[in-house]
Design a protein around this motif. Sequence first.
Motif, mmCIF file in Angstrom:
data_model
loop_
_atom_site.group_PDB
_atom_site.id
_atom_site.type_symbol
_atom_site.label_atom_id
_atom_site.label_comp_id
_atom_site.label_asym_id
_atom_site.label_seq_id
_atom_site.Cartn_x
_atom_site.Cartn_y
_atom_site.Cartn_z
ATOM 1 N N ASP A 1 0.831 -1.210 0.000
ATOM 2 C CA ASP A 1 0.000 0.000 0.000
ATOM 3 C C ASP A 1 0.862 1.254 0.000
ATOM 4 O O ASP A 1 0.534 2.255 -0.661
ATOM 5 C CB ASP A 1 -0.930 0.001 1.213
ATOM 6 N N LEU A 2 1.955 1.221 0.744
ATOM 7 C CA LEU A 2 2.842 2.371 0.780
ATOM 8 C C LEU A 2 3.496 2.608 -0.577
ATOM 9 O O LEU A 2 3.607 3.757 -1.045
ATOM 10 C CB LEU A 2 3.906 2.156 1.856
ATOM 11 N N LEU B 1 3.723 10.716 5.887
ATOM 12 C CA LEU B 1 4.444 10.502 7.145
ATOM 13 C C LEU B 1 3.671 9.568 8.055
ATOM 14 O O LEU B 1 4.251 8.661 8.683
ATOM 15 C CB LEU B 1 4.685 11.842 7.840
ATOM 16 N N SER B 2 2.354 9.749 8.135
ATOM 17 C CA SER B 2 1.525 8.876 8.961
ATOM 18 C C SER B 2 1.563 7.443 8.448
ATOM 19 O O SER B 2 1.673 6.484 9.229
ATOM 20 C CB SER B 2 0.084 9.397 8.972
ATOM 21 N N HIS B 3 1.480 7.285 7.124
ATOM 22 C CA HIS B 3 1.539 5.955 6.511
ATOM 23 C C HIS B 3 2.887 5.300 6.799
ATOM 24 O O HIS B 3 2.971 4.096 7.085
ATOM 25 C CB HIS B 3 1.316 6.087 5.004
ATOM 26 N N GLU B 4 3.945 6.081 6.741
ATOM 27 C CA GLU B 4 5.279 5.556 7.027
ATOM 28 C C GLU B 4 5.377 5.064 8.476
ATOM 29 O O GLU B 4 5.927 3.989 8.748
ATOM 30 C CB GLU B 4 6.320 6.647 6.775
ATOM 31 N N GLN B 5 4.844 5.822 9.418
ATOM 32 C CA GLN B 5 4.902 5.429 10.824
ATOM 33 C C GLN B 5 4.094 4.168 11.087
ATOM 34 O O GLN B 5 4.512 3.291 11.855
ATOM 35 C CB GLN B 5 4.398 6.583 11.692
ATOM 36 N N ASP B 6 2.918 4.057 10.436
ATOM 37 C CA ASP B 6 2.105 2.850 10.597
ATOM 38 C C ASP B 6 2.841 1.623 10.073
ATOM 39 O O ASP B 6 2.805 0.544 10.689
ATOM 40 C CB ASP B 6 0.769 3.011 9.864
ATOM 41 N N THR B 7 3.494 1.765 8.936
ATOM 42 C CA THR B 7 4.225 0.640 8.365
ATOM 43 C C THR B 7 5.417 0.271 9.235
ATOM 44 O O THR B 7 5.723 -0.917 9.415
ATOM 45 C CB THR B 7 4.700 0.979 6.942
ATOM 46 N N MET C 1 12.997 1.095 1.901
ATOM 47 C CA MET C 1 11.718 1.806 1.847
ATOM 48 C C MET C 1 11.835 3.167 2.511
ATOM 49 O O MET C 1 11.306 4.170 2.018
ATOM 50 C CB MET C 1 10.628 0.983 2.522
ATOM 51 N N SER C 2 12.539 3.232 3.625
ATOM 52 C CA SER C 2 12.720 4.506 4.317
ATOM 53 C C SER C 2 13.471 5.497 3.437
ATOM 54 O O SER C 2 13.124 6.685 3.388
ATOM 55 C CB SER C 2 13.482 4.290 5.633
ATOM 56 N N GLN C 3 14.492 5.014 2.762
ATOM 57 C CA GLN C 3 15.243 5.888 1.852
ATOM 58 C C GLN C 3 14.365 6.361 0.692
ATOM 59 O O GLN C 3 14.435 7.525 0.277
ATOM 60 C CB GLN C 3 16.464 5.149 1.307
#
Length: 374
Positions: free
Chosen positions: A202-203, A224-230, A277-279
């Motif tokens: 999804d991300l 940012l919210s999606h990143e934190q959830d993942t 993914m973070s990068q």
Amino acid sequence: MRSGDNSASTGSAAETEPRDRTPAGWIARALRVPGRERRILVQSAKATLAATAAWLLATLVLHLPQPFLAPYAAVFLVEATVYRSLRGWIQQVGSVASGVLLAAVAGHFIPWQAVALAAVVFLGLLAGSWRRFGEAGVWVGVTGMLVISYGTAREPVLLGDRLLETALGAAIGVAVNTLIFPPLYGERLAAAAGRLGKALADLLESLSDLIRRDEPPEDLGHLLSHEQDTRSQVLAAEEAVGLTREGRMLNLRRGRPSAGTRHERPLRTLIGLWPAMSQLIAGVRMTAGRREHPFEYPWPDAREALADLMHHLAGAVQSVATAGEPVELDECRALLGKLEHRLVTAEEDGVPARLGLGSMTLPARLLLEQLEKR
């Protein structure tokens, strides 16, 4: 279909169906569906069996007076894993023995019971903080306090009984947990792989949609919210892998499909995707959020190829999450090759556009390499 697939599909169905919150519904789920409820039910039954057996053996066979430590030790040694039970047996016996010996010394040298009690509790809690005792360390002071309170600190026979009770109860708890349905957590891996695979896919799809836009987004807060959830799903997956691997240690059922070995490698592959993914997210946020330069993104045709790559990577990630499903990476390789070729040849793009493209292409290369090593 293999039995591991059956358990995974059963668990997914159980997660999607409405839950009956009543005690009857809870028991029905425990009997019908492998998972948390059934494990709690089985472990509770095993702890009851261990406590009862320890009490009966201590009273009817060994004729120990007031053998309260035997069932206590038995209950607490029916642990979440066989490994923890065996480790806990050593810690439990060691902490109780230390408490009994501390009480014996205090009872011999301190004639006043109240003073002896205070000394034992204080010194016992200090000694119990030693990391080798683990969570059982608190029982150094508690056991010493109980021995002093019952007035048995000066009676060597009764002190020996306390040690025997503890060793007996702990041994029964370990035996029950090791021999009767020793706990496994393989279904957690299948569930964690499904959740993490969906979150990552999804991300990637969100990044693909964002890259395709002609105009920079007004707000990147949702990303940012999606990143934190993942990220939270990644941490949960790491915990599931650790618990499942520990559950197989010294476990007589470790060769069964429910041990989760089939799902462990795919899940570890998904966890390994997170640094890249973070990068990638950082690269998208950097290029999408720039306002001072007209080339916030790479050129439109490059963005289309990059967005297509994100889309195909999302599909590959979902395939990895389903153990046994083939993972198609040919299109990903072709798109990545096209983008890398453009980076080194299309000088007319200009430096800002090439920097934006490069900041997202490199993490995409890392994602593809991780998927190829699965």
